[in-house]
Design an enzyme around this catalytic site. Structure first.
Site, PDB file in Angstrom:
ATOM      1  N   CYS A  54      -0.083   4.047   2.294  1.00 36.26           N
ATOM      2  CA  CYS A  54       0.239   3.752   3.699  1.00 36.26           C
ATOM      3  C   CYS A  54       1.712   4.061   3.983  1.00 36.26           C
ATOM      4  O   CYS A  54       2.053   4.660   4.996  1.00 36.26           O
ATOM      5  CB  CYS A  54       0.015   2.279   4.005  1.00 36.26           C
ATOM      6  SG  CYS A  54      -1.630   1.684   3.675  1.00 36.26           S
TER       7      CYS A  54
ATOM      8  N   CYS B 163       0.850  -1.195   0.000  1.00 34.35           N
ATOM      9  CA  CYS B 163       0.000   0.000   0.000  1.00 34.35           C
ATOM     10  C   CYS B 163       0.889   1.250   0.000  1.00 34.35           C
ATOM     11  O   CYS B 163       1.423   1.634   1.038  1.00 34.35           O
ATOM     12  CB  CYS B 163      -0.932  -0.019   1.207  1.00 34.35           C
ATOM     13  SG  CYS B 163      -1.786   1.539   1.454  1.00 34.35           S
TER      14      CYS B 163
END
Lengths: 104, 308
Positions: free
Chosen positions: A32, A29
Site C-alpha cells: 500500500c 502494508c
C-alpha cells in the site's frame, strides 16, 4: 487525497456524484505504501473526473468490515454512492488506472 | 538514446537488493526492477530472528528498507515497472516492461517465489474478503475474530503465531498428522493457548455472504466433510518460483526453479539467477543475500571478460 473515516464516509463518498476511488491502506502494508505515490500521480491526471480518497484500515476496522474489506491493498470505486468496482491484493497502478478508465 | 546498463536486476527482494549493493558498489551502472513493493517476501515478514546480526526489533520491513537505502547510496536506480519479457539472445540483453525496453550487458533474475494457492471454490472470490496470504498485511482486520491457518511448514506456523497477537482463536489446519515446521516454531505453537489444530484435513470450499463466514473441510483419512465457522483463511501451503516469463528461455527444474552453477550462472552467458527463484536447498534471507552478492561479482567478471 481526502482522508475518509467512519464519521465522514457518508458525506464524502455516499453523497458524491462524481466517481470516488477509495484507497484502503494501512501503515504496515508495504505494498500500500509503495503504491500511494503512484496513486497520487493518478489523482493529478484524473482530478476533474474522480475524487481520490484514502482510508486507513488500521484506524477504521469496523467501517472496513461493513464495506466487506478484509485485506490490503484494496481499491473500491463508487458511482452515485454505490460501489461499482473493486480490486484487491494483486494490485498494480496499471490495474487501478484500467478500473478508473472503465467507469469514466 | 537508450542507456546501456551494466546490470539489469529483476526483483527487489533481498537477493536483488544484495546484488544491487555489490554491483553498484563495484561501480556497475545498475538498475532494479520491482513491480509492487521493494523487499519481496521479507517486506511482509514480521519477526526475523535468524538473519545473522538481526536480533532486537528486527523486522522484515526494517531490514529491507536499510538494504534499499544501502543500494541507493551506492548508486542503484529503482524502477517500479512490471516485466513483460526478456531478450537474452545477443550480447546486449533486453528487459521489456509495460512502459519501456531497457538494455544491459547482464541480467540478474531475482524474482523470488510466491504462495501456492489452494485452488478451491471461493478462494479467488474471497481474496481481500477474508482469504489472505499475508498475515502482517491483514492481521489487524481479524482482531478478536477467529481465523484458520492452512499449512504445517515454517511459514504457516510463524504466521499463525503472529496472528495470535490479534485473533481470538487461531486454528491450524494441516493435511498430515504432524507439522513440518522446525522444532523451535513447533514448541511455540503447541504452547500457545490461542492455537488449536485440526489434523489430516484439507479445505474443500470457502463460503460466505460477501466476506468469509465458513470453510468446508475434508478429513483425508476418513473422507468425512465438516463445516468450520471462521472469519479468515490464511493460506501458507508452500511456494512456487515466479519464473513463468523465463520458461523456455533458461534451464529450469521440473518445478520451475532456475538452474545455476555455484556462481549463479544460468545456461545463458550473461544471465544470472539469485535467491528463491533458484533451485537450491535453503530459501532464506541469508541465502538470498549470499546469492545476490555472488551473482553481482560473477556479472562483474563476465563484463570484464566481455570487454577485454
Amino acid at each position: 487525497m481526502v482522508e475518509v473515516n467512519k464519521d465522514n464516509f457518508d458525506e464524502v463518498v455516499k453523497k458524491e456524484e462524481k466517481l470516488v476511488l477509495i484507497d484502503f491502506w494501512g501503515p504496515k502494508c508495504e505494498q500500500c505504501l509503495a503504491l500511494m505515490p503512484e496513486v497520487e500521480k493518478l489523482e493529478q491526471k484524473y482530478a476533474d473526473k474522480v475524487k481520490f480518497c484514502k482510508l486507513d484500515a488500521s484506524q477504521n476496522r469496523r467501517l472496513c468490515i461493513s464495506l466487506k474489506v478484509l485485506g490490503l491493498p484494496t481499491f473500491q470505486l463508487y458511482k452515485n454512492g454505490e460501489k461499482v468496482d473493486e480490486i484487491s491484493k494483486d494490485v498494480t497502478i496499471e490495474k487501478i488506472e484500467e478500473m478508473i478508465k472503465k467507469h469514466i | 538514446m537508450t542507456t546501456l546498463y551494466d546490470c539489469l536486476i529483476i526483483g527487489g527482494g533481498p537477493a536483488g537488493l544484495s546484488a544491487a549493493i555489490y554491483a553498484s558498489r563495484a561501480k556497475l551502472n545498475t538498475v532494479v526492477f520491482e513491480k509492487s513493493k521493494i523487499g519481496g517476501q521479507a517486506a511482509i515478514t514480521d519477526d526475523i530472528e535468524n538473519y545473522p546480526g538481526s536480533m532486537e526489533e528486527a523486522t522484515g520491513p526494517k531490514i529491507v528498507k536499510r538494504m534499499r537505502e544501502q543500494a541507493e547510496f551506492f548508486g542503484t536506480q529503482f524502477i517500479m515497472e512490471e516485466i513483460r519479457g526478456i531478450d537474452i539472445n545477443g550480447k546486449i540483453k533486453k528487459v521489456v516492461t509495460n512502459r519501456w525496453c531497457y538494455e544491459g550487458k547482464t541480467i540478474i533474475i531475482a524474482t523470488g517465489a510466491e504462495h501456492i494457492r489452494l485452488n478451491v471454490p471461493g478462494e479467488k472470490e474471497f481474496i481481500g474478503k477474508g482469504v489472505s496470504y499475508c498475515a502482517t498485511c491483514d492481521a489487524d482486520f481479524f482482531t478478536d475474530l477467529d481465523v484458520i491457518v492452512v499449512g504445517g511448514g515454517d511459514s504457516a506456523i510463524q504466521e499463525a503465531l503472529y496472528l495470535t497477537k490479534f485473533a481470538e482463536n487461531v486454528t491450524i489446519l494441516h493435511r498430515r498428522d504432524k507439522l513440518r515446521a522446525n522444532k523451535c516454531l513447533q514448541d511455540k505453537a503447541f504452547k500457545n493457548p490461542k492455537i488449536k489444530f485440526i489434523w489430516n484435513s484439507v479445505v474443500e470450499k470457502i463460503e460466505g455472504d460477501g466476506i468469509v463466514e465458513k470453510v468446508i473441510i475434508r478429513n483425508v483419512k476418513t473422507g468425512e466433510l465438516n463445516e468450520v465457522k471462521t472469519d479468515g483463511v490464511f493460506v501458507f501451503i508452500g511456494m512456487k518460483p515466479t519464473t513463468e516469463i523465463f520458461k523456455d528461455l533458461i534451464d529450469m527444474d521440473e518445478k520451475g526453479y532456475i538452474l545455476t552453477d555455484e556462481n549463479m550462472r544460468t545456461n545463458v552467458p550473461g544471465v544470472f539467477a539469485a535467491g528463491d527463484c533458484r533451485a537450491k536447498l535453503l530459501r532464506q534471507i541469508v541465502t538470498a543475500a549470499a546469492d545476490g552478492a555472488i551473482a553481482a561479482v560473477a556479472a562483474e567478471r563476465y563484463i570484464e571478460e566481455l570487454e577485454c
